[in-house]
Design an enzyme around this catalytic site. Sequence first.
Site, PDB file in Angstrom:
ATOM      1  N   CYS A 259       0.834  -1.207   0.000  1.00  0.00           N
ATOM      2  CA  CYS A 259       0.000   0.000   0.000  1.00  0.00           C
ATOM      3  C   CYS A 259       0.875   1.267   0.000  1.00  0.00           C
ATOM      4  CB  CYS A 259      -0.990  -0.043   1.159  1.00  0.00           C
ATOM      5  SG  CYS A 259      -2.315   1.164   0.971  1.00  0.00           S
ATOM      6  N   HIS A 343      -3.782  -5.149  -0.215  1.00  0.00           N
ATOM      7  CA  HIS A 343      -3.446  -5.699   1.107  1.00  0.00           C
ATOM      8  C   HIS A 343      -3.495  -7.222   1.082  1.00  0.00           C
ATOM      9  CE1 HIS A 343      -3.322  -2.089   3.698  1.00  0.00           C
ATOM     10  NE2 HIS A 343      -4.095  -1.569   2.761  1.00  0.00           N
ATOM     11  N   GLU A 345      -2.480  -9.120   3.251  1.00  0.00           N
ATOM     12  CA  GLU A 345      -2.760  -9.616   4.614  1.00  0.00           C
ATOM     13  C   GLU A 345      -4.250  -9.510   4.944  1.00  0.00           C
ATOM     14  OE1 GLU A 345      -3.173  -5.389   5.344  1.00  0.00           O
ATOM     15  OE2 GLU A 345      -1.903  -6.566   4.008  1.00  0.00           O
TER      16      GLU A 345
END
Length: 1375
Positions: A259, A343, A345
Amino acid sequence: MESPNCYLVLQDNTILPGRAFGSKTPVDGEVVFQTGMVGYPESMTDRSYRAQILVLTYPLIGNYGVPDEKELDEHGLPVNFEWFEGITVAALVVGEVCEAPSHWRTRQTLSRWMEGYGVPGISGIDTRALTKKIRENGSILGRIVYQMPAASVQMLTFADPNLRNLVAECSVKEPRVFNASGTPRICAIDCGLKLNQIKCFVARGARVDLVPWNYALKEEEFDGLFISNGPGDPVVCKDTVTQIQKVLKNGKKPIFGICLGHQLLATAIGCKTYKMKYGNRGHNLPCVHHGTGRCFMTSQNHGFAVDSETLPAEWEPLFTNANDNTNEGIIHTSKPYFSVQFHPEHTAGPEDLELLFDVFLDAVKQQNIPAALSLRQNLIERLTFRPRLNNIPEKRPRKVLILGSGGLSIGQAGEFDYSGAQAIKAMKEEKIQTVLINPNIATVQTSKGLADKCYFLPLTPEYVKQVIQAERPNGVLLTFGGQTALNCGVELERAGVFDKYNVQILGTPIQSIIETEDRKIFAERVAEIGECVAPSEAVYSVEEALEAAKRLGYPVMARAAFSLGGLGSGFADNERELETLAHQALAHSSQLVIDKSLKGWKEVEYEVVRDAFDNCITVCNMENLDPLGIHTGESIVVAPSQTLSNKEYNMLRSTALKVIRHFGVVGECNIQYALNPHSEEYYIIEVNARLSRSSALASKATGYPLAYVAAKLALGVSLPSIKNSVTGVTTACFEPSLDYCVVKIPRWDLAKFVRVSKNIGSSMKSVGEVMAIGRNFEEAFQKALRMVDSGVNGFDPDQHPLRKEELTEPTDKRPFVLAAALKANYGVEELHQLTKIDRWFLNKMKRIIEFHSNLEKTGNTLSVAQILQAKQIGFSDKQIAAAIKSTELAVRKQRQELGIKPFVKQIDTVAGEWPATTNYLYLTYNANAHDLDFLGDFTIVVGSGVYRIGSSVEFDWCAVGCLRELRKLGKPTIMINYNPETVSTDYDMCDRLYFEEISFEVVMDVYEMENSDGIILSMGGQLPNNIAMDLHRQQAKVLGTSPESIDSAENRFKFSRMLDRKGILQPRWKELTNLKSAIQFCEEVGYPCLVRPSYVLSGAAMNVAYSNQDLETYLNAASLVSKEHPVVISKFLTEAKEIDVDAVAADGEILCMAVSEHVENAGVHSGDATLVTPPQDLNHETLETIKRITRDLAALLDVTGPFNMQLIAKNNELKVIECNVRVSRSFPFVSKTLDHDFVATATRAIIGIPVEPVEVLHGVGKVGVKVPQFSFSRLAGADVQLGVEMASTGEVACFGDNRYEAYLKAMMSTGFQIPKKAILLSIGSFKHKMELLPSIRDLAKMGYKLYASMGTGDFYAEHGVDVSKVYQILLVFVL
């Protein structure tokens, strides 16, 4: 909504009033929107949102509350949040906030959590309109205030947070270590990191040293560098960029950025970044990997992007956004440096690319190994998919065979007409010839102009093989015709027919289908990937079933394998119940599955799409309101799920992708789960590796055309290369965002079957379903209840009496039992214990009942706020009127005078994020702006509503035919319908589709808003006819036959009186005024007599009375069905022939007509009768009389458009039974048999285009026979004897050179099998025995062994037939 006490003020002078929640604190910030449907606790603690006022496009927020803040994992990290303390967002903007959340993890409400951290919220905002404003204007500053700004907004100053160093504000001040003994050692620069990034590293054994944003990096202290996400403009992070450049220059340590970290790495190598118009924030952004071309769903939250045109040499783009083509990642061609904009994650969002952490850690561990794969190559290896053999056709087929689903039955209805029609459309676009086999003559897919060839033949292996021999297709689609097509395809494959004729099975391999259908193999295959099905055993006998149940423990569920709609399934609490169930189920299938009962668990379903290249997405997730134990087809279903947290939602999503990949599905399928309501434990219930009923529902709920896409994928087309047909610019490889709530409710017709249990459970009994759309649950739920039954006002506590046993043993009236219980002050907790329905849904229902009680108390003095609130939670004008003892028109007048009108919203699949030209619309009162302009000149066609016994796919065929003809004539069209199974609710059938109620209120609202040219009611069956007079009285322009004429035909008294005046014969009749005169009439003309209510469909409450006692019972039932209209009693003629006439007229002049003979005598409802056309037994004189009567009636009623008439013939006399001034069930049958489109003719007549009369009655040389399709096997206890009230659920028709050939084909199409060895005879009266004698003799000559009941056996033995008598055994069940 209550009066506003809070305002969102925007920089452009817009002021949005709402209701405050959370902390009552004024605040400034940049207003941004996010399209995720779950995960608000994670998003609100994501520091990338620092200083931003977050607008959530999904309108219902806070449903699962806020979990425990103190719950930590073994590394001391909060389990449920993305930072250690506090809330990051400046403020939250939502449509509706939930104050009564329901979830096992809930510790407090969203509002209280926000209040604790001083964060304000505002609800009651039209978040869709706000999203569109941000989309069109770009990012915008805003402020939340608590008093309406008196002065001009221009006087206010708005602080721009992007000018601050937001990273410096939120970054840690001192280094922190996680998993200190771990290896390798990762240095993570905290620019606003999400905790799940640390969790992803430590879960893989790494140590993480979290350092401040401007920390002076020492390379000897770490093995790899990670740069986190964070808020704001990357330009302000110069110190971080300098440190990254230092590591790059030394060239020794792998680097990974996410990001903001991606933008900082790009800046460090000399790339430019720029501020996007409104950023990408959501959980469904498709990113294409450059090395493999595969597309993945990602979670994103950023307002800046990297300009990939400025990449230096040796760097290349890694991922690109498939929607807007912005850069989503960069990678060095040889060194271990890479970063991604999204993202991986997740939290919240999809987990598809978490493997990037593995790839980075591999690079870190192997940095000193000379022969190791480069990071870039390793990533390509990880993401490369090698398609299975045969998944992609070697060469594009030139001709494809499509198997339809046959006659509509319980469990397999009109949804397969929709999916088949979509498949044909997809093939046409790819310029592939299509051959369709489907004996269901009422369907749209069997119409001219769709498939290149259509065979009206039984869907049996023998007939399909003959078509293959004749047509020589080189591809076949098996997954678009339900279980019928699938079972037929499996048989043909096993018999080697497809191989013999070189026909390739397109899409999902047949082996995968068999693996998902066979419960034992399915359980074994699922276990291979570490997933679990509910504990179960497959058995093949009653004894084995009892043994299995002992091992599993009672209660158990028994169900037949290879069956549809839970046929032959049920729950057993003991051996006796299981024995009964096992006998029933083994009659339907050779394999029986005994499951451990998970009754009371949540049932959740995902629709999954996968292409041959392993691009895989979930299109729609749905939650059953009813707990497990009620078949999903019997359950109220809500989309998207309302009570699942992000963890549960994505856990089940990831499992769905894993399972579907494992089975190698290509196309569309669905997966069903049982989810423990008290933990994250779940089991997989089943996978349907084909389109199903819920596929049609998911398509309509999301606007994503599943069947169309699945057909393209079957040809080997890749998912990312297909365009989203709604936006026209984005890809079809994405997961729709919903900014509304959808509720599906089934329709039962159990009242038609006297001895059938009204209880609902694991076996499907419903005959149709409705789908309603609203901006909150209450709005959609109440709409749906009215759609199911137009006699219902909504969630009405007075609709059905409260019986406590119906709460634990649900019936088809379950919603109204709940309403009555809530009115009787049952608490939510008590109802939850009795029903196991989630408390969230019960609280929503409670809100409706409480408001209903307030309306009753207030009476006729409603305020603006009360009327608006009533409309916002789904109350209809009629419902409000009933509560306050007023009239619908009075409420409507007051509402309109106060300016309370519905707003029109679009379904665009992207929650307003992208511009869409979609014409797919719904009405809501939870809004403050329309999504489109009203242009006028539209012709409204009203659809048929819910499928039920008596109104089914044939009316959809008529409505679609009308739309097509209007389009051909250049007339813009509007369709109003709410049935997700239909082709008419496919948004490319018309210019505007309103997925809305068919009621006076809604049709009138649309008519007025759209300034329409007129309304066509005659194409949708009975439901539109019922509102004709109401519309007419309000000066709406009803096109075609005038509503007064419709009323003259529908009102039994007016119709009978009109026939008498004209001298047209009819059975003797009398209007019911009281019981005494009714009995007197019946005794005068002699029983049997027929009781007939007005304005009803499929003979509802129509009964033959044989005695005074019958008469009294039936009159009570009829007056209940037909409260506002008269009931007529007429002499019932036995042993008479019935004739159906379908015709089209213009200004009372006949344009075309068809005559169909009933095979059965009068007394069997025309929908249950076998019809033959052209007529075979009527002489010239009779036909001329029929024509004369038809002409007279058309002139009397001044018909313009379609009409249908039924006549009865006895003793050379023709008498009229009834006339319907609308299309009838047999319109598709006569149109296709006589090769003349009656609906096209009627449409032209209705809009005033001159049409020349044609003589088509004698046909084109073929005979058509229409045969009913019954579903008695699903309705235990149903009386299979036919009568004046309709019982069939569908129909089929076949053609032949004579009626016998056509009849035999048609019977076989309904599942009838020609006996092979023996026949049992049991025949009633002496007359019938005599009539059948020649046929019985023929059967004996053919070598059949004949058995007969006592009386029948004696009769035929006396007449020289060799017959064995069977002594009847009386079975007595002691209950």
